[in-house]
Design an enzyme around this catalytic site. Structure first.
Site, short mmCIF file in Angstrom:
data_model
loop_
_atom_site.label_atom_id
_atom_site.label_comp_id
_atom_site.label_asym_id
_atom_site.label_seq_id
_atom_site.Cartn_x
_atom_site.Cartn_y
_atom_site.Cartn_z
N ASP A 145 -12.29 3.38 4.83
CA ASP A 145 -11.37 2.34 4.41
C ASP A 145 -9.90 2.73 4.55
O ASP A 145 -9.10 1.96 5.06
CB ASP A 145 -11.67 1.95 2.95
CG ASP A 145 -10.67 0.95 2.41
OD1 ASP A 145 -10.58 -0.15 2.97
OD2 ASP A 145 -9.98 1.28 1.43
N ASP A 173 -9.26 7.69 2.23
CA ASP A 173 -10.48 8.18 1.60
C ASP A 173 -11.67 7.85 2.50
O ASP A 173 -11.50 7.43 3.64
CB ASP A 173 -10.65 7.57 0.20
CG ASP A 173 -10.52 6.05 0.23
OD1 ASP A 173 -10.82 5.44 1.29
OD2 ASP A 173 -10.15 5.45 -0.79
N TYR A 188 -11.60 -3.46 -4.65
CA TYR A 188 -11.44 -4.67 -3.86
C TYR A 188 -12.15 -5.83 -4.56
O TYR A 188 -13.13 -6.37 -4.06
CB TYR A 188 -11.99 -4.47 -2.44
CG TYR A 188 -11.13 -3.57 -1.58
CD1 TYR A 188 -10.00 -4.08 -0.94
CD2 TYR A 188 -11.45 -2.23 -1.41
CE1 TYR A 188 -9.20 -3.25 -0.15
CE2 TYR A 188 -10.65 -1.40 -0.63
CZ TYR A 188 -9.53 -1.92 -0.01
OH TYR A 188 -8.74 -1.10 0.77
N GLU A 246 0.05 5.10 1.48
CA GLU A 246 -1.34 5.09 1.90
C GLU A 246 -1.48 4.20 3.14
O GLU A 246 -0.64 3.35 3.42
CB GLU A 246 -2.28 4.61 0.80
CG GLU A 246 -3.75 4.69 1.22
CD GLU A 246 -4.71 4.93 0.07
OE1 GLU A 246 -5.79 5.48 0.33
OE2 GLU A 246 -4.40 4.55 -1.06
#
Length: 664
Positions: A224, A227, A378, A583
């Site tokens: 994703d 990670d 999510y 990120e």
């Protein structure tokens, strides 16, 4: 099948030009051009290099993603390495690619390529030189010429031969304004390769990534973010977003030499979705546990934590996840329709898309209620109605079955304030406006674009549309893509092209910080994105540390970082620990990449969205053949032929006419 030539085999002192050594693969070709992948063999350690190509015939080279391209006349090309590509150790092999255009009068790319001499110059001013020699392996089957073709105007062929290559470094001329978007498009696709899970293919270009998670129940798919959880919902949303750009702006990928790469990117996801669809009413929606995964900072190749499969089913429904995955597979079925290399794949994607949409309709519920671990990362905040509309309109586009169109139209629509992995309503409305031409959908699409892109109260001083702190650049580029696509598809009343394109230019460094938020693009870009694999210096204990000082050891090429976390252009920090600003995720890149495809469709050419493929028609009787037209009369011979001594005036005349075409 491919063509192999040699590269950079011998040193300066050689008295005779030898054949090169290395890989030179023509992956696609058409009249007047071809897509090339190649390996540059670096003989000496260097911090920068210049590649020179001299041909006996005029040619152009575009989209060389490892360096800046410049020209000296029409027969000499130079490529100066970008900073990130210049540092090479002795004996290393650097893989890259480009689009080569040549005079259509040359019969084949083999005739064009074999006339090229290559020179590699190092920072110590030494150089290596060799010639390209083709072997006798079968060549790739030519594909239809892209429309518009990459080089629509024949190159003049009667320019004098260039003299010897000068010893000083050549001056690199500025690239066309379109080249930065092509380069960004290619970099984005490299990021997706860095996110691959499973058994990596032989042509994997991100070499520091290796096979990983081979014991997952469903092998493959994409990690994703920084990670290693495989969250199915945002993965499917990113795939649909990229596939939309590939469906409607295919020629942009062809012009950029990236059509094969975007198909590979989509198929890596859709292969996974097909395997994850374990039965008609069952779909694996997540592999790995968020908190357990986040406790590990290391390489995916070395992880040993438990990675359970979490799924939706008839008793644990997930209409949003099933319908979004159906949308991704339906859009992919359009991308792969007519693909000669895999003729059955489109139908396979469509079959699974139909079953998953039926699953979504028959057993209704939010996937994040059925997979509680996903809710922490999510959560389906918008519910599943938007995905039901989104999935239905994509199935309509893939099948032209009005049943799906009516399902989409039966769902109540509203004007949202974002277009994201969670909320697809804006995309559904823009596509419904496109396919139905109905006033209500047109008005909703217009309101979405105009409200968000023309409201200066939502923008930073530099013009970034700020929606929220998490993935601010993702939100801006998603809106930009949806509205650029809507305007390109002819939806009346959307007049936001300038502010939409502004979002992409902002990301690429047109901001007061002069900072590109795309890793590897420009001179100043993120060096410490929040990404476990890229932060690791090597293999084994002690090689991975979130608090490691300095830049990440691996450059995560093409990753789009989160961006400013407030409506302030300076609210960004290039720190590995700042997972809000720095990120990266697969869905951050998706809308951004598709926005690049729309921009390229209107950049330096006359590309238009390609018409959607129609369903296969029933066989009809062949019509009577029409009589062949009378042949044109042969032109009369010129009574006053131009003598050879005047050829320079012919060249000047031809070049002058080319200038007028450039000014059209």
């Amino acid at each position: 099948m491919f063509v192999v030539v040699s590269w950079l085999l011998f040193g300066i002192a050689a008295s005779r030009l030898e054949d090169c050594s290395g890989r030179f693969e023509v992956i696609d070709n058409w009249e007047g051009g071809c897509n090339v992948e190649m390996d540059i063999v670096i003989k000496k350690g260097t911090t920068a290099w210049i590649l020179g190509l001299i041909s006996r015939e005029p040619l152009t080279l575009a989209n060389f993603w490892a360096g800046e391209v410049g020209w000296k006349g029409t027969k000499e090309i130079t490529v100066r390495s970008y900073d990130w590509a210049g540092k090479q150790s002795p004996g290393s092999v650097f893989s890259t690619g480009f689009v080569l255009n040549y005079n259509p009068a040359i019969k084949s790319y083999k005739d064009a390529i074999k006339k090229i001499t290559l020179t590699l110059k190092y920072t110590d001013r030494t150089s290596q030189k060799c010639r390209i020699v083709l072997d006798d392996k079968p060549s790739p089957k030519p594909t239809p010429k892209p429309d518009p073709k990459p080089n629509p105007t024949p190159i003049p062929t009667d320019e004098p031969e260039p003299g010897p290559n000068p010893t000083e470094e050549p001056t690199v001329k500025p690239n066309s304004p379109c080249d930065k978007y092509k380069r960004a498009l290619e970099l984005s696709l490299l990021f997706y390769e860095a996110q691959r899970s499973g058994k990596l293919p032989p042509n994997q270009r991100v070499k520091w990534r290796k096979d990983s998670a081979l014991n997952d129940e469903i092998v493959g798919g994409y990690y994703d973010a920084g990670d290693y959880v495989k969250f199915g919902f945002p993965m499917a949303a990113a795939t649909t977003m990229v596939a939309w750009g590939a469906v409607d702006f295919k020629s942009s990928y062809q012009r950029a030499g990236q059509w094969a790469n975007v198909k590979a990117m989509i198929k890596w996801a859709t292969d996974y979705f097909i395997e994850a669809h374990t039965s008609k009413y069952e779909l694996v929606g997540q592999i790995g546990l968020g908190d357990v995964d986040h406790a590990y900072w290391g390489r995916p190749e070395e992880m040993t934590m438990r990675r359970p499969s979490l799924r939706i089913s008839a008793s644990k429904p997930g209409s949003d996840l099933a319908a979004e995955t159906a949308a991704a597979l339906a859009a992919a079925s359009i991308v792969f329709k007519g693909d000669q290399a895999n003729p059955e794949y489109s139908a396979k994607c469509l079959r699974h898309a139909k079953e998953l949409y039926e699953f979504a309709e028959k057993y209704k519920g939010k996937y994040s209620d059925s997979i509680p671990d996903a809710a922490n990362f999510y959560n389906s905040w918008s519910g599943f109605q938007d995905e039901l509309a989104w999935g239905a309109v994509w199935l309509y586009r893939a099948t032209k079955d009005n049943t799906y169109l009516n399902k989409a139209k039966a769902i109540s629509l509203y004007t949202p304030t974002e277009f994201s992995w969670d909320n697809k309503m804006a995309g559904a409305q823009i596509l419904l406006a496109h396919v139905t031409k109905e006033t209500g959908y047109i008005q909703n699409a217009r309101n979405f674009c105009n409200n968000l892109l023309n409201d200066n109260n939502r923008k930073t001083n530099d013009g970034l549309v700020f929606i929220q702190q998490w993935g601010s650049l993702r939100h801006a580029s998603n809106i930009a893509f949806a509205c650029l696509a809507g305007q390109a598809l002819g939806i009346p009343g959307i007049s936001t092209k300038v502010p939409a394109k502004r979002q992409i230019d902002y990301i690429l460094g047109d901001n007061s910080r002069k900072f590109s938020y795309l890793v590897g693009f420009g001179k100043s870009y993120p060096k410490k994105p929040h990404h476990r694999g890229a932060s690791c210096a090597g293999v084994g204990v002690g090689q991975c540390d979130i608090n490691r000082p300095g830049d990440n050891p691996k450059v995560l090429m093409g990753a789009l970082v989160g961006g400013p976390k407030a409506k302030d252009d300076n609210a960004y920090s290039d720190e590995r620990n700042d997972y809000i600003c720095n990120e990266v995720t697969t869905d951050y890149n998706a809308g951004f990449q598709s926005a690049l495809a729309v921009i390229l469709s209107d950049c330096g050419g006359d590309d238009k969205p390609e018409p959607e493929p129609e369903p296969e028609p029933e066989p009809e009787p062949e019509p009577e053949p029409e009589p062949e037209p009378e042949p044109e009369p042969e032109p009369e011979p010129n009574p006053n032929p131009i003598p050879a001594s005047c050829s320079k005036y012919k060249t000047a005349l031809r070049l002058s006419l080319l200038f007028y075409e450039a000014q059209r």
